[in-house]
Enzyme design. Structure first.
Site, mmCIF file in Angstrom:
data_model
loop_
_atom_site.group_PDB
_atom_site.id
_atom_site.type_symbol
_atom_site.label_atom_id
_atom_site.label_comp_id
_atom_site.label_asym_id
_atom_site.label_seq_id
_atom_site.Cartn_x
_atom_site.Cartn_y
_atom_site.Cartn_z
ATOM 1 N N ASP A 25 65.199 0.939 43.341
ATOM 2 C CA ASP A 25 64.273 2.085 42.555
ATOM 3 C C ASP A 25 64.580 3.422 43.060
ATOM 4 O O ASP A 25 63.596 4.434 42.513
ATOM 5 C CB ASP A 25 62.857 1.610 42.449
ATOM 6 C CG ASP A 25 62.239 1.443 44.116
ATOM 7 O OD1 ASP A 25 63.044 1.786 45.063
ATOM 8 O OD2 ASP A 25 61.165 1.081 44.380
ATOM 9 N N SER A 26 65.221 3.671 43.885
ATOM 10 C CA SER A 26 65.759 5.005 44.409
ATOM 11 C C SER A 26 66.343 5.734 42.973
ATOM 12 O O SER A 26 66.395 6.831 43.079
ATOM 13 C CB SER A 26 66.819 4.903 45.344
ATOM 14 O OG SER A 26 67.915 4.066 44.887
ATOM 15 N N LYS A 97 64.533 -7.704 45.106
ATOM 16 C CA LYS A 97 64.159 -7.094 46.174
ATOM 17 C C LYS A 97 62.721 -6.692 46.112
ATOM 18 O O LYS A 97 62.336 -6.140 45.113
ATOM 19 C CB LYS A 97 64.950 -5.946 46.585
ATOM 20 C CG LYS A 97 64.686 -5.462 48.197
ATOM 21 C CD LYS A 97 65.633 -4.423 48.573
ATOM 22 C CE LYS A 97 65.610 -3.064 48.026
ATOM 23 N NZ LYS A 97 64.228 -2.307 48.220
ATOM 24 N N GLU A 99 59.322 -4.836 48.573
ATOM 25 C CA GLU A 99 59.103 -4.140 49.864
ATOM 26 C C GLU A 99 57.726 -4.648 50.725
ATOM 27 O O GLU A 99 56.768 -5.064 50.065
ATOM 28 C CB GLU A 99 58.694 -2.563 49.562
ATOM 29 C CG GLU A 99 59.978 -1.887 49.106
ATOM 30 C CD GLU A 99 59.839 -0.371 48.950
ATOM 31 O OE1 GLU A 99 59.048 0.127 49.304
ATOM 32 O OE2 GLU A 99 60.748 0.084 48.429
ATOM 33 N N GLU A 166 64.877 -0.453 57.213
ATOM 34 C CA GLU A 166 65.046 1.058 56.585
ATOM 35 C C GLU A 166 64.550 1.964 57.673
ATOM 36 O O GLU A 166 63.171 1.854 58.005
ATOM 37 C CB GLU A 166 64.703 1.386 55.458
ATOM 38 C CG GLU A 166 64.668 2.951 55.189
ATOM 39 C CD GLU A 166 64.592 3.247 53.593
ATOM 40 O OE1 GLU A 166 64.357 2.219 52.728
ATOM 41 O OE2 GLU A 166 64.877 4.497 52.975
#
Ligand code: KIV
Length: 250
Positions: A25-26, A97, A99, A166
């Site tokens: 989603d970057s 994925k 978070e 991260e």
């Protein structure tokens, strides 16, 4: 692992030996010009996942394709997460994925039990950047490191197939990698003790419009082509020369 958002870059990354392609989603920042990933919609993620899947299929690529569940698409309930994951899997993802630790554990278990492989993501979780107070290193205190250890184990036990770490101190991410015997770790700004690495495509090609994160290396500097830069990245990750712990050992 490298991010890609369209068919051509995905096919080139595969040809360069990248084993996992993340439709992150970057893309909100590098493709849509947003200031964070918070505004990215599930429909946008579906569209780009489909573009990447088409590119990989057309070039008979072998890379594993991970689709990122965007902010708000898995937060309400396990059922909502399942519906969102189905959208990305039907667009061509092999894994989704999401978070966060703690509250996501049951969601991970729910998806895995239903045949959807999941990559978890701990440390700096960009979707919660406003709650974290900025893009900061996570796990620096004894207390926060203990939370990460606990959450990483719980996610492995829930069936997560991979774990992105991260902006976590190198020593801690190395320790977590040793701790997780069934779940490979993928680091970004987390030193070189993880099982693998991920970078945002535009960053490693030196195309970052904002502030370049300290942990990024511009692989285009010594390359003659995008494919050459990607090959150098794959090589550097595999031979352990990227990342260099000393420059960003937090
Ligand atoms: O969205 C993304 O590109 C990511 C990576 C930075 C891990 O989540």
């Amino acid at each position: 692992m490298l991010t890609a958002y369209d068919a051509t870059f995905a096919a080139v990354a595969d040809a360069a030996g990248v084993e996992c392609i993340l439709v992150g989603d970057s893309l909100g920042m590098v493709c849509q010009g947003l200031s964070s990933t918070v505004g990215v919609s599930l429909e946008t993620m579906r569209h780009h996942t489909e573009c990447v899947a088409n590119g990989l299929r057309r070039s008979q690529a072998t890379a594993w394709l991970i689709g990122d569940l965007p902010f708000g698409s898995y937060h309400e309930s396990k059922e909502q997460a399942l519906r969102s994951a189905v959208v990305l899997m039907q667009a061509g993802a092999h894994m989704v994925k999401l978070e966060g630790g703690g509250w996501t554990t049951e969601t991970v278990r729910f998806l895995v039990e239903r045949g959807i492989p999941v990559c978890a993501h701990l440390g700096l979780t960009p979707q919660t950047v406003h709650a974290l107070g900025g893009y900061r290193v996570q796990g620096k205190t004894d207390e926060s490191a203990a939370v990460l250890r606990r959450e990483a184990s719980a996610l492995q036990d829930a069936g997560a197939s991979m774990l992105v770490l991260e902006m976590v101190p190198a020593a801690l991410s190395g320790e977590l990698t040793q701790q997780l015997t069934r779940c490979p770790t993928i680091g970004i700004g987390a030193g070189n003790g993880t099982s693998g690495q991920v970078l945002v495509l535009h960053d490693m090609l030196g195309m970052n419009l904002g502030k370049m994160p300290k942990f990024v290396h511009n692989f285009m500097e010594d390359a003659h082509s995008v494919r050459g830069a990607m090959e150098a990245y794959v090589h550097a990750v595999k031979d352990g020369s990227f990342p260099v712990n000393a420059t960003h050992a937090w």
